[in-house]
Scaffold this active site. Structure first.
Site, mmCIF file in Angstrom:
data_model
loop_
_atom_site.group_PDB
_atom_site.id
_atom_site.type_symbol
_atom_site.label_atom_id
_atom_site.label_comp_id
_atom_site.label_asym_id
_atom_site.label_seq_id
_atom_site.Cartn_x
_atom_site.Cartn_y
_atom_site.Cartn_z
ATOM 1 N NE ARG A 62 -4.147 -1.732 2.200
ATOM 2 C CZ ARG A 62 -4.182 -2.893 2.840
ATOM 3 N NH1 ARG A 62 -3.148 -3.252 3.579
ATOM 4 N NH2 ARG A 62 -5.227 -3.688 2.728
ATOM 5 C CE LYS A 169 0.558 -20.510 12.415
ATOM 6 N NZ LYS A 169 -0.222 -19.639 13.283
ATOM 7 C CG ASP A 198 3.041 -25.396 9.695
ATOM 8 O OD1 ASP A 198 3.847 -24.675 10.315
ATOM 9 O OD2 ASP A 198 2.261 -26.163 10.271
ATOM 10 C CG HIS A 199 6.904 -20.828 10.309
ATOM 11 N ND1 HIS A 199 5.661 -20.302 10.593
ATOM 12 C CD2 HIS A 199 7.552 -20.941 11.484
ATOM 13 C CE1 HIS A 199 5.569 -20.104 11.903
ATOM 14 N NE2 HIS A 199 6.695 -20.481 12.462
ATOM 15 C CE LYS A 203 11.106 -23.633 13.690
ATOM 16 N NZ LYS A 203 12.140 -22.605 13.489
ATOM 17 C CD GLU A 237 5.263 -19.090 20.993
ATOM 18 O OE1 GLU A 237 5.732 -18.336 20.130
ATOM 19 O OE2 GLU A 237 4.050 -19.248 21.170
ATOM 20 C CG ASP A 256 -1.227 -18.701 16.946
ATOM 21 O OD1 ASP A 256 -1.352 -18.265 15.788
ATOM 22 O OD2 ASP A 256 -0.221 -18.510 17.648
ATOM 23 C CG HIS A 261 2.759 -24.406 13.990
ATOM 24 N ND1 HIS A 261 3.008 -24.206 12.647
ATOM 25 C CD2 HIS A 261 2.730 -23.170 14.550
ATOM 26 C CE1 HIS A 261 3.117 -22.910 12.414
ATOM 27 N NE2 HIS A 261 2.954 -22.267 13.545
ATOM 28 C CE LYS A 361 1.560 -16.299 21.709
ATOM 29 N NZ LYS A 361 2.897 -16.417 21.103
#
Length: 513
Positions: A62, A169, A198-199, A203, A237, A256, A261, A361
């Site tokens: 943008r 995602k 899916d990152h 890995k 995390e 999430d 994952h 988290k």
């Protein structure tokens, strides 16, 4: 190492196939994902001789900028987020292939402009008409962008040219929305053109699960219910929601992390050996596991799942606020920041073996790991010794932050008495194979460029993952939590998560720093 206009990086058989000539179109090129992950990943591919010389990037955003201004901004960002030393000549080669197109994703004019831009870029860089579109945007734009691309003919594959789209995602927010998203996409493109990214699957340790399981004769025979007592998958995390309070409060830890994952980690850990590493052979076996997971009844949700929300506490020696005090979070929020559950897989290999999952988290340590806990050996031989009990052997696959594999077993401690101590054998990727600069996206982007969808989710896998968690979403919506917050920041979740395993005589393997 440098690349010039007249010579591409030489092919190196040790690092794999050079990607096809192509253009990568990034919707949302001015966002965090692009500057932190995508551009550094593309540079790393170029430095490893895996990016075609006939390559270019067209970014859409943008911000009213020229291509030169966009190149300057991305260059400044790259200096901050590069994962290793930067070769000035290589970056110069790469930056000349960056192009920018200002516009709004919901403006039909931008797609005609994009079509004209791609024609020019193809002439300038010889990209052979191959294009993939990366939707680094809010999920609300997914359907409209893909439909608009199809309307101007940009998703049409002809004359040997391919067109693909990568979707980040979340793939929906429940089963119904995931189905609707898939149906809308499949009206205008085919399934083999859609790459749901899916990152986590980028890995090394995640990819190594299959190699570890199926290439080692000492582990494959015991990878079943006869020898394995339970499996634990933890995604912990230390951070809170940071600046994502508005998004996270609508999603929560379950949406999430679990349908994407964690379900991917389960399938790779539990799947049967595929007949080959061809994409659909692997994904067929993954889908079988998702369909074999025992569905939750309402009573199961109450007895086999745990939800939590962090209060104020201490993480890494620093006092941190409660979730409800985070920016963008309502002061009476009922959204979970922690989830734990017990799953069972109804098939021959895993019948009766519980899979314990947790993610949260503000936990004490940043650690993603899979624990394979084996059955205890018979105690009869040690009953008249000073050994009180036999601890189970554990195989731990460390996924982040450090990638590696550990094996814990018992050994006799020195001395005249029979005493046992626990011993860890550790394998660390960096120690054995060295460190390769990586964002976790290199493999996934490269696979898309060569047309290998093995590490990307199919529509049926996405829907199967949502079908597993939908009963939890329904029950939790009907019965809001009354005790939030129920764990202090810096602890391993609510006490009910420990009790979930203690009822079965088991305990979590907590990996501290």
């Amino acid at each position: 190492m440098a690349l010039t206009e007249t010579a591409s990086a030489p092919a190196n058989p040790k690092v794999g196939r050079t990607a096809d000539p192509c253009v990568m179109v990034i919707f949302g090129v001015t966002g965090d994902l692009t500057r932190r992950k995508l551009i550094p990943a593309l540079y790393n591919l170029a430095s490893q001789h895996l990016l075609s010389r006939e390559f270019a990037v067209v970014g859409i955003g943008r911000n009213p900028m020229t291509t030169e201004e966009a190149r300057q901004k991305l260059s400044e960002d790259f200096k901050q987020f590069a994962t290793g030393p930067v070769d000035p000549d290589l970056w110069e080669w790469f930056s000349r292939r960056l192009h920018y197109l200002p516009g709004n994703f919901d403006d039909p004019k931008i797609y005609n402009q994009l079509k004209e831009t791609l024609e020019k870029v193809e002439k300038d860089h010889g990209t052979h008409g191959n294009v993939f579109f990366y939707l680094a945007t809010a999920p609300d734009y997914f359907c409209d962008i893909v439909r608009s691309l199809a309307n101007v003919g940009l998703m049409k594959e002809e004359n040997g040219h391919w067109r693909r789209v990568i979707i980040e995602k979340p793939f929906g927010h429940d089963l119904d929305s995931a189905r609707a998203l898939n149906q809308h996409l499949l009206k205008v493109v085919s399934e083999n053109q859609i790459y749901r990214i899916d990152h986590y699957l980028g890995k090394e340790t995640v990819q190594n699960i299959l190699a570890f399981r199926f290439a080692n004769g000492i582990f494959e025979p015991i990878w079943n219910r006869r020898y394995i007592d339970n499996v634990q998958i933890s995604v912990a995390e230390t951070v809170g929601v940071e600046k994502r309070g508005d998004y996270y409060d609508k999603a929560g830890a379950l949406r999430d992390m679990v349908p994407n994952h964690i379900m991917q980690l389960i399938t790779l850990t539990a799947m049967e050996p595929p007949i080959s590493f061809e994409a659909n052979a692997v994904r067929d076996e993954q889908a079988k596991i998702l369909h074999a997971i025992q569905p939750f009844s309402s009573e199961d949700v109450l007895s086999k799942t745990i939800r939590g929300q962090y209060g104020e506490g201490t993480v890494d020696g620093q006092r941190v606020p409660a979730y409800r005090a985070e920016p963008g979070v309502p002061p009476d929020s009922k959204t979970e920041t922690f989830v734990a559950m017990k799953l069972l897989i109804d098939n021959w290999r895993w019948a009766g073996v519980p899979f314990f999952l947790r993610t949260g988290k503000r936990l004490p340590s940043r650690s993603t790991h899979i624990v394979i806990e084996f059955r205890r050996a018979p105690f009869v031989l040690f009953r008249e010794t000073q050994v009180d009990d036999l601890t189970p052997n554990q195989l731990i696959m460390h996924i982040q932050p450090e990638e590696g594999i550990s094996l814990r077993f018992a050994a006799k401690t020195p001395g005249p008495a029979m005493r046992l101590g626990e011993v860890d054998m550790d394998f660390n990727y960096a120690d054995y194979f060295g460190q390769t600069p990586s964002t976790g996206y290199e493999r996934l982007l490269h696979d898309c460029m060569i047309g290998d969808p093995t590490l990307f989710q199919r529509a049926d896998m996405v829907e199967a993952g949502w079908s597993i968690v939908t009963p939890m979403l329904d029950v939790w919506k009907a019965l809001p939590p009354r005790n939030f917050p129920n764990y202090p920041a810096g602890k391993w979740g609510p006490k009910e998560a420990d009790e979930l395993l203690e009822r079965d005589g088991r305990s979590w393997r907590n990996i501290e720093k």
